[in-house]
Design an enzyme around this catalytic site. Sequence first.
Site, mmCIF file in Angstrom:
data_model
loop_
_atom_site.group_PDB
_atom_site.id
_atom_site.type_symbol
_atom_site.label_atom_id
_atom_site.label_comp_id
_atom_site.label_asym_id
_atom_site.label_seq_id
_atom_site.Cartn_x
_atom_site.Cartn_y
_atom_site.Cartn_z
ATOM 1 N N ASP A 315 0.844 -1.183 0.000
ATOM 2 C CA ASP A 315 0.000 0.000 0.000
ATOM 3 C C ASP A 315 0.884 1.239 0.000
ATOM 4 O O ASP A 315 2.024 1.194 -0.460
ATOM 5 C CB ASP A 315 -0.905 -0.033 1.253
ATOM 6 N N HIS A 346 -3.983 5.914 3.382
ATOM 7 C CA HIS A 346 -4.585 4.622 3.051
ATOM 8 C C HIS A 346 -3.875 3.464 3.730
ATOM 9 O O HIS A 346 -4.504 2.615 4.367
ATOM 10 C CB HIS A 346 -4.608 4.425 1.539
ATOM 11 N N SER A 500 -11.582 -1.831 0.098
ATOM 12 C CA SER A 500 -10.244 -1.875 0.695
ATOM 13 C C SER A 500 -10.327 -2.205 2.180
ATOM 14 O O SER A 500 -9.549 -3.018 2.699
ATOM 15 C CB SER A 500 -9.541 -0.528 0.507
#
Length: 560
Positions: A315, A346, A500
């Site tokens: 990520d 994120h 996600s």
Amino acid sequence: MRFISVLLIGLIAVSSANAAPPALHGEGGPPLVISAGQGTTPQTNPSGGQWSFPQRNPGKWITPQTNPQSCPKGTVGKWPICIGTKPPKCPGNTTGKWPNCQDIVRYGPEGTTGKWPKCKPKPTASCAQKGLIGKWPDCREPDEPEIAAKPCPDGYVRKGKKCAELTKDEGGKKPPRILKTQKQDEISPEIAALIANRPHRPKEILVLVDAGRASEIAARLARQYNVIADPRELIALLDGAIVRLRLTGNRSLESLLAALSADPDVELVQPNYDYRVGKGETLPQTVPQYAGEAIRLEEAHRLARGHGIMIAVIDTAIEAAHPELVGTIAGLFDAVGDGPSPAEPHGTEIAGILVAHAELKGVAPAAKVLSVRAFRSGKASPAQSTSLQLLKGINWAFASGAKIMNMSFTGPMDPLLERIIKTAAAKGVIFIAAAGNNGPKGAPVYPAAYPEVIAVTATDEKDKLYGQANRGDYICIAAPGVDIIAPALRGTYELSSGTSMAAAHVSGVVALLLERDGQLDWSKVRAILSSSARKPDTSSGGKALGAGIVDAASALGKQR
């Protein structure tokens, strides 16, 4: 005598004034600031409270602070879990509502053709006007062979419409290398499929070659095809090396892919594809959250907490200093390699869902995280990655002992990525991926749609399918993914939505399963998750939920 009396009276007045305590805030004196830390001696004030008397500044009293901290303006929740109430906006040069932002298409000025910024002047003449054929300005006589004006260079021989290098006879083991490549209308369907509807870097190609000869092959390819060859990247899981070739000038990507696919030293060739992480819009909500109860996390933690399991978060960079994540990061790798890697939201959110252990409770709080920075955000764009960065990140994570790889990102079908996932899965690694946030009509996304990957979609607190989730037979299971509270940058928290977040919940449950049985492979894990999944009462979602909503406690009970 009178003089002495007056002097004594003055001294007594001064002494009385020095003995009086300062006025409290609200009692006629100025407001006083709290002093915390060392170097103070507690004293009792006339009103019964406590004062602090600084040793370095005698004679000045300081009042203690009495008001507890609260969430700042523009947030909701209870300190320290404060959540922003404003959803993100689409970045510049885009339009729409987050996260469904679309690039603004500009067109060239009058007298030009093509899309902005690649505008070209419209031709002022055509071959037909001069009684010729072809495309202006490369016109030719009707009976003139197209290739007659373009003879092959020395050392090459004409083979149809191609020039092939003359090579020594080696028993037919090495076919001639192609110099000139096909025109657009001669590109094979296999090559065209590598480009069509697959986001990629416009002038970059990846080739898989023999690791032992990688530098030699790269130098030859650069010279023969007039491209720039970057230093090779050894990828043990692919049993070879990746060389990135960068095109110069206006050369066609398709034609070079076709040429390289016939090169005897190239095992596999493809564009350098683009990938994105993404999350949906969230609405302000107060804590506590519903996710732990929805997957029966408290009951599951009585059986396992993820001890001894390593999870790779492929990520953006993670904020390892966040109170929820301190002590959980077992290794760091930067596949982007563009200098210092600042933390981004994120990756921090995904890691928090997995292993948070302060105000929040992660799904597998005793597991460790390998932070693989394969994505980078622009100033006004979502985090993006490429095939090459993902290959390097997965290869490092495998070598570092990752049992689970969380892939909360989406992209196109990618032969090299598919191969490395297949190889690692055969060696015991379990891949979990987001099913995508492109809506009901969205096409299957990758890596979620590869057979060896467990694809996860998202549900809300009422077990309803996330409205922006993809649909498709490739989806294995669902998990909470709407309005999920997770760690954010600078020690804060925020709400996030999307597949996600759902994928991270399933990765955590798989860590619990592996603590109890480290020999499980991806197919056995998928069978356990599917057979133990909870079938929601609501009819919303149907087959779009896959086998149902993940149930951590039931999955551990199904495990033998």
